[in-house]
Design a protein around this motif. Sequence first.
Motif, mmCIF file in Angstrom:
data_model
loop_
_atom_site.group_PDB
_atom_site.id
_atom_site.type_symbol
_atom_site.label_atom_id
_atom_site.label_comp_id
_atom_site.label_asym_id
_atom_site.label_seq_id
_atom_site.Cartn_x
_atom_site.Cartn_y
_atom_site.Cartn_z
ATOM 1 N N MET A 279 0.825 -1.103 0.007
ATOM 2 C CA MET A 279 -0.129 0.080 -0.156
ATOM 3 C C MET A 279 0.812 1.361 0.109
ATOM 4 N N ARG A 280 2.224 1.012 0.074
ATOM 5 C CA ARG A 280 2.999 2.283 0.096
ATOM 6 C C ARG A 280 2.575 3.411 -0.713
ATOM 7 N N GLU A 281 2.529 3.036 -2.188
ATOM 8 C CA GLU A 281 2.153 4.021 -3.143
ATOM 9 C C GLU A 281 0.893 4.696 -3.365
ATOM 10 N N ARG A 282 -0.130 4.249 -2.397
ATOM 11 C CA ARG A 282 -1.425 4.431 -2.370
ATOM 12 C C ARG A 282 -1.580 5.924 -1.946
ATOM 13 N N PRO A 283 -2.416 6.696 -2.342
ATOM 14 C CA PRO A 283 -2.665 8.103 -1.772
ATOM 15 C C PRO A 283 -3.175 8.168 -0.238
ATOM 16 N N ALA A 284 -2.763 9.275 0.233
ATOM 17 C CA ALA A 284 -3.030 9.107 1.748
ATOM 18 C C ALA A 284 -4.510 9.297 1.857
ATOM 19 N N LYS A 285 -5.146 9.868 0.964
ATOM 20 C CA LYS A 285 -6.630 9.909 1.324
ATOM 21 C C LYS A 285 -7.221 8.545 1.274
ATOM 22 N N TRP A 286 -6.738 7.614 0.064
ATOM 23 C CA TRP A 286 -7.166 6.388 0.059
ATOM 24 C C TRP A 286 -6.824 5.539 1.460
ATOM 25 N N LYS A 287 -5.535 5.684 1.925
ATOM 26 C CA LYS A 287 -5.209 4.941 2.950
ATOM 27 C C LYS A 287 -5.885 5.356 4.078
ATOM 28 N N ALA A 288 -6.465 6.532 4.390
ATOM 29 C CA ALA A 288 -7.202 6.970 5.555
ATOM 30 C C ALA A 288 -8.601 6.386 5.397
ATOM 31 N N ASP A 289 -9.132 6.146 4.064
ATOM 32 C CA ASP A 289 -10.178 5.563 3.865
ATOM 33 C C ASP A 289 -10.340 4.113 4.008
ATOM 34 N N LEU A 290 -9.167 3.373 3.800
ATOM 35 C CA LEU A 290 -9.122 1.837 3.898
ATOM 36 C C LEU A 290 -9.118 2.018 5.585
ATOM 37 N N ALA A 291 -8.315 2.766 6.390
ATOM 38 C CA ALA A 291 -8.101 2.699 7.708
ATOM 39 C C ALA A 291 -9.424 2.441 8.527
ATOM 40 N N ARG A 292 -10.348 3.327 8.159
ATOM 41 C CA ARG A 292 -11.631 3.636 8.667
ATOM 42 C C ARG A 292 -12.340 2.328 8.447
ATOM 43 N N ARG A 293 -12.543 1.876 7.191
ATOM 44 C CA ARG A 293 -13.333 0.820 6.904
ATOM 45 C C ARG A 293 -12.909 -0.534 7.544
ATOM 46 N N LEU A 294 -11.283 -0.873 7.856
ATOM 47 C CA LEU A 294 -10.950 -1.765 8.258
ATOM 48 C C LEU A 294 -11.264 -1.871 9.751
ATOM 49 N N ALA A 295 -11.418 -0.649 10.401
ATOM 50 C CA ALA A 295 -11.688 -0.352 12.055
ATOM 51 C C ALA A 295 -13.177 -0.901 12.004
ATOM 52 N N LEU B 240 -14.170 -8.323 17.786
ATOM 53 C CA LEU B 240 -13.695 -9.191 18.955
ATOM 54 C C LEU B 240 -14.139 -10.724 18.638
ATOM 55 N N PRO B 241 -13.212 -11.618 19.280
ATOM 56 C CA PRO B 241 -11.737 -11.439 19.957
ATOM 57 C C PRO B 241 -10.730 -11.333 18.708
ATOM 58 N N ASP B 242 -10.735 -11.588 17.752
ATOM 59 C CA ASP B 242 -9.707 -11.746 16.646
ATOM 60 C C ASP B 242 -8.983 -10.636 16.277
ATOM 61 N N LEU B 243 -9.653 -9.516 16.077
ATOM 62 C CA LEU B 243 -8.877 -8.301 15.697
ATOM 63 C C LEU B 243 -7.878 -8.293 14.601
ATOM 64 N N ASP C 183 -15.040 -0.192 19.285
ATOM 65 C CA ASP C 183 -14.745 -1.008 20.463
ATOM 66 C C ASP C 183 -13.459 -1.948 19.980
ATOM 67 N N ALA C 184 -13.629 -2.541 19.097
ATOM 68 C CA ALA C 184 -12.677 -3.420 18.640
ATOM 69 C C ALA C 184 -11.290 -3.057 18.419
ATOM 70 N N PHE C 185 -11.249 -1.835 17.942
ATOM 71 C CA PHE C 185 -9.921 -1.108 17.628
ATOM 72 C C PHE C 185 -9.351 -0.571 18.724
ATOM 73 N N MET C 186 -10.343 -0.095 19.660
ATOM 74 C CA MET C 186 -9.826 0.415 21.083
ATOM 75 C C MET C 186 -9.175 -0.721 22.004
ATOM 76 N N VAL C 187 -9.866 -1.880 21.883
ATOM 77 C CA VAL C 187 -9.577 -3.179 22.680
ATOM 78 C C VAL C 187 -7.770 -3.599 21.868
ATOM 79 N N GLY C 188 -7.857 -3.399 20.555
ATOM 80 C CA GLY C 188 -6.635 -3.667 19.951
ATOM 81 C C GLY C 188 -5.332 -2.756 20.576
ATOM 82 N N TRP C 189 -5.726 -1.471 20.851
ATOM 83 C CA TRP C 189 -5.126 -0.735 21.369
ATOM 84 C C TRP C 189 -4.428 -1.244 22.871
#
Length: 857
Positions: A110-126, A131-134, A155-161
């Motif tokens: 994903m290194r060459e992907r645009p920052a906006k695309w990465k931000a969108d993906l982060a939100r979708r993955l979260a 739980l409990p797999d994360l 909740d799942a993302f915060m538990v991962g933290w």
Amino acid sequence: MRPIFFPARRRGDRAWERLFKLAARGESGKVIRLLGELDADDRKAVAELLPAHLAASGPGGDWSIWREHLRSVLLAGVACLGGAAAVATWLFRREFGWLRGDEELILELMRERPAKWKADLARRLAQRMRLPDLRYWSVTAALVRETGIEPPDGDAFMVGWVRALGSGPTATDPLFAAFAPRLFEIDGLGEAIDGQVGTITRLVEDGLLERKTVIDGLIGRLLRDGPSATAALAILHDRLDLDIDESAERAGDYVRLLPAGPVPVADLALAQLRRLEEAGRLEEELFAEAVQALAFRPEKKLLRAAVSWAGDAVLRDAGRVDAVLGALSLIFAQDTLALQERAVRLAVKVARQAGEPGREAVRQAAAGLPDELREKVSAAYGGGIEAEEVTFVPLPPVGDGPAMPAPIASPEQLVREAAAPELDPYTFELLLAGLVEWARRAPDALHEALRPWRETLDPGFFGLFGGRLQDGPAQAVRRALLAFTSPGDSRRLSKTAAREARQLRAFDRLCLRRAHELARSFQDGGDCPVLLATPTAGTGHIDPEVLLDRLEVLETSGARALPVDLAQALLRLPRDIPEVCVRRAEGLSSAAGRACADWMRGGGLPDAGVKVFVAEHRLPYGRSMLVLETVLDAPGDLPEPLRELYQIEPIRELYRLETGHGSTLEGWSLAMPSHREIVAAHMVWNVWANMDSTSLPTRALVRLAYADGPIGEGMAHVLACGMGHANATNRAAATDALLTLAARGQVPVAALGEAVTTLVTRGLVKLNRVVSALDDATQAGAHETVWEVVVRLLPGLLPKEGERPRAGVADLLAAGARAARIAGARAELPDVAALADRRGSSRLVQEARRLRHLVAV
């Protein structure tokens, strides 16, 4: 591996061929290098072919190659799929669920992907994280940190933290800054806190977490969680080592933790309150509230602690005597002899200091004490305390069992309910019947309702994963619906994949075969105007008149009965068939009608003998283990018509026992409701093997108790294992089954006593769990049944002279005393008398003496 090769047709086909060959050989390293070389057109071509390739491929002989193949396909999707939504969906495909360790490679792709695309993906993955797999937490966290977006508050993302605390820089971490103030507000905190007690303590010591905020948040979370509070928070509280002033500020909170907190939480609260009381820093109102709260607890450990604290507190301040007596009066009702004796000793000791409120509370509560203790209290508190009249809850009348739910009312409801992830046994029956009904009544409407299924045709929806057909009731019903609306697609789906080689139990096979034969009927263009086997009662039975109506519909239409459907229908007939139904069946002319007439005239299949025993299995290296084995006697000489019916495979299989986990256990009794001992014989292994699991196999016992037919060792052992389950919910289900049988006068008392004795003495069941279930049954009105069972348990479980008593025997005697007292039982119990005559004052001997006194003739 059985991959489908997609022929080259467009630009980019060569890239796909190269990628496919490398993936098929499991050369994931070369796949990664190739992905870095692809241009936009190549990536687009690969992306179009990947989903179908994944659905149609599956493992072959070499699992290591298959693992690398899957890894290659996963990474290819990350690199080639265009939108963030598509990549998020791809990463969470079921086929990839068992892959781990690719996070760094995914981030690199994903290194060459645009920052906006990465931000969108982060939100979708979260959003997709659970739980409990994360899965992909580290990928999501890296993208959040890199793009600088506001950390997702799922909740799942915060538990991962929380799980990752201490594994990297803390002070400068944007996740720490966002989540640290909300640490104790995270819903799934219990999933992660166990391994982080030391880390959080260290962060408090280093000043990165503010001490007062942590203490307040921790105690607030304990109050919020109540009975479900995690023990790790109690450990964290101890590690923080509050000083006396910090404890005094929170004295009211500690009192509020006592009524409902789990034992570790109640222990910490009690320790803090005793500490404050000994230092003279606990207000009188809070002391009184605390000892009252402890007196209501069911745990003997806390009750003993309450009596001990009350005695010490009165010595320090006689003004607390009435509050103490109020708590002791509650402990009088605990019906545990040792606790009652301790409470009575203290009450008698402080009688002279008691005020009128304390004296009245003691006099009222003492009426329910055993005679000897009641007389001691009566002498110290003015005399005249009479024994209270025994009251009990009557055993509720038993009905006909669960009702059959309403039929499917429309094609739209049929399609909607068939899309559910799992089906209960009733819904399975209604969906099969609804498919046949609406295929006949409104085929065009049903085709229209199923149009989205035809258009998307997702193989996974119909049970096809990785080239294998994973069969379950939901998938089998969906494939039957697909066979109706698109027979060609149904045939292709069946041919594409090999059926998963799972060891299914006989009742599971019977269930799935009915859906399979219906699907084949639609595929072949057959006519099925009605299903024969749909139950008319919640027990699984079919009204004989209704079955004859259905057979007449078949004869009128000229259609042949589906063989497995017919076999299931016969198994669901009641044991007693009215003569008028037999004569009506004999008037039918079809093969199915004649089979039904033979069955009704012959009285159905005979009952089978069931034997259950403990066997020792030898293991490698000289080890061994005890297992529970069951033998089911097949029918002997049968009348000629019944002999032919017995040869029908779905029926004959039910007389062969197998081990293995049943996937439709709750529906087994519905399949054979007139022969519940045979069903119980099949269940024995499942319930025994799952006694320490979190699954709920004993729920099936409640339905089984409403079924019909004689019962013996099979039902007795299933009940014994159910009452010995580690999970309280499972024990409650087994107790419900026992209560149903008791209300029907059908408890196999002798067999149940023998089963429990054998399982306990061989170490396969814990006695204290069984006693807990028996106590619950007594409180629900089955005291007479419980007493009969206990009488049969005592000779085999009481310790002989010189033997060490096994755990739970004193509780068994106490449970017997409770049941005997309510039932007004009288009996001579030589084994109990011998134990009562021994020297000493152990609880075991005391309980034996109490029981002997209660049932003395």
